[in-house]
Design a protein around this motif. Structure first.
Motif, mmCIF file in Angstrom:
data_model
loop_
_atom_site.group_PDB
_atom_site.id
_atom_site.type_symbol
_atom_site.label_atom_id
_atom_site.label_comp_id
_atom_site.label_asym_id
_atom_site.label_seq_id
_atom_site.Cartn_x
_atom_site.Cartn_y
_atom_site.Cartn_z
ATOM 1 N N ASP A 158 0.799 -1.409 0.021
ATOM 2 C CA ASP A 158 -0.020 0.045 0.017
ATOM 3 C C ASP A 158 0.977 1.429 0.122
ATOM 4 O O ASP A 158 1.718 1.320 1.114
ATOM 5 N N PRO A 159 0.803 2.143 -0.899
ATOM 6 C CA PRO A 159 1.670 3.229 -1.135
ATOM 7 C C PRO A 159 1.352 4.335 -0.025
ATOM 8 O O PRO A 159 2.421 4.998 0.409
ATOM 9 N N LYS A 185 10.614 7.623 -1.290
ATOM 10 C CA LYS A 185 9.582 8.498 -0.404
ATOM 11 C C LYS A 185 8.849 9.331 -1.554
ATOM 12 O O LYS A 185 7.806 9.237 -1.678
ATOM 13 N N GLY A 186 9.549 9.821 -2.363
ATOM 14 C CA GLY A 186 8.793 10.500 -3.477
ATOM 15 C C GLY A 186 8.178 9.662 -4.447
ATOM 16 O O GLY A 186 6.911 9.996 -4.606
ATOM 17 N N LYS A 187 8.316 8.711 -4.800
ATOM 18 C CA LYS A 187 7.710 7.499 -5.650
ATOM 19 C C LYS A 187 6.398 7.068 -4.728
ATOM 20 O O LYS A 187 5.174 7.176 -5.131
ATOM 21 N N ALA A 188 6.595 6.651 -3.512
ATOM 22 C CA ALA A 188 5.585 6.186 -2.618
ATOM 23 C C ALA A 188 4.473 7.232 -2.385
ATOM 24 O O ALA A 188 3.335 6.920 -2.470
ATOM 25 N N CYS A 189 4.880 8.289 -2.314
ATOM 26 C CA CYS A 189 4.118 9.385 -1.901
ATOM 27 C C CYS A 189 3.190 9.942 -2.896
ATOM 28 O O CYS A 189 1.988 10.281 -2.982
ATOM 29 N N GLN A 190 4.053 9.838 -4.439
ATOM 30 C CA GLN A 190 3.204 10.230 -5.344
ATOM 31 C C GLN A 190 2.153 9.283 -5.807
ATOM 32 O O GLN A 190 0.865 9.714 -6.223
ATOM 33 N N ALA A 191 2.372 7.911 -5.534
ATOM 34 C CA ALA A 191 1.546 6.809 -5.717
ATOM 35 C C ALA A 191 0.144 6.976 -4.805
ATOM 36 O O ALA A 191 -1.076 6.731 -4.925
ATOM 37 N N ALA A 192 0.563 7.413 -3.696
ATOM 38 C CA ALA A 192 -0.539 7.412 -2.288
ATOM 39 C C ALA A 192 -1.302 8.686 -2.967
ATOM 40 O O ALA A 192 -2.607 8.458 -2.364
ATOM 41 N N ALA A 193 -0.972 9.848 -3.462
ATOM 42 C CA ALA A 193 -1.701 10.928 -3.680
ATOM 43 C C ALA A 193 -2.414 10.703 -4.964
ATOM 44 O O ALA A 193 -3.666 10.889 -5.021
ATOM 45 N N ILE A 201 -3.530 7.557 -5.503
ATOM 46 C CA ILE A 201 -4.902 6.819 -5.169
ATOM 47 C C ILE A 201 -5.821 7.565 -4.246
ATOM 48 O O ILE A 201 -7.002 7.323 -4.152
ATOM 49 N N ALA A 202 -5.545 8.631 -3.492
ATOM 50 C CA ALA A 202 -6.324 9.354 -2.836
ATOM 51 C C ALA A 202 -7.029 10.196 -3.663
ATOM 52 O O ALA A 202 -8.336 10.310 -3.558
ATOM 53 N N GLN A 239 -12.320 10.656 -6.300
ATOM 54 C CA GLN A 239 -13.249 10.855 -7.698
ATOM 55 C C GLN A 239 -14.341 9.812 -7.473
ATOM 56 O O GLN A 239 -15.632 10.332 -7.888
ATOM 57 N N ALA A 240 -14.095 8.667 -7.172
ATOM 58 C CA ALA A 240 -14.999 7.483 -6.967
ATOM 59 C C ALA A 240 -15.908 7.792 -5.956
ATOM 60 O O ALA A 240 -17.253 7.618 -5.989
#
Length: 156
Positions: free
Chosen positions: A60-61, A110-118, A120-121, A126-127
């Motif tokens: 989970d990012p 950290k940059g990649k994980a937080c970008q993916a988490a953003a 997903i959010a 949107q959903a």
């Protein structure tokens, strides 16, 4: 004469305490490295648990972002400590270089994980918005599949 010697002895003792105090403070600084290294080891273990020991578990990012953020902050503290105490505490060049490279990788992850988490959010937002507007969110983010599917009866 004895009176003068006792005053001189007291003066040297006091001077010795003040001269020794910075050296004691510096040596305790060398032990400060243990604090951030222990915390770093704990954070790396948490990251390894996210991946379930390499068993192809989906990470989970959002969780990874939090841990990598802490790891990057820990690395900032470590880099400052190494810069300030490398010579005094006799930190090997190889350790300092490896720590610097490891810190750079942690910041990148950290940059990649937080970008993916953003992302997903944003997709979840949107959903929810689409669901509130009356559209049923589908598995792929669209309108979803409609209709029904019945299982065949009899032997397969």
């Amino acid at each position: 004469m004895t009176h003068i010697r006792s005053h001189l002895a007291a003066a040297f003792t006091v001077a010795g305490i003040f001269v020794a105090a910075p050296a004691l403070a510096q040596s305790s600084n060398c032990q400060d490295a243990q604090k951030f290294l222990t915390e770093r080891q704990s954070l790396i273990q948490q990251i390894n648990k996210l991946g379930d020991g390499g068993k192809k578990k989906q990470v989970d990012p959002r969780d990874a972002c939090g841990i990598f953020t802490k790891l990057a902050a820990n690395g900032d503290v470590g880099m400052k400590w190494i810069t300030a105490n490398k010579d005094w505490c006799q930190v090997p060049d190889q350790f300092a270089d490896n720590f610097k490279q490891d810190h750079a990788r942690a910041v990148e992850m950290k940059g990649k994980a937080c970008q993916a988490a953003a992302k997903i959010a944003e997709m979840e937002k949107q959903a929810k918005k689409q669901a509130q507007q009356g559209g049923a969110p589908g598995l792929l983010g669209g309108g979803g599949l409609t209709g029904s599917y019945s299982m065949p009866k009899g032997a397969l």
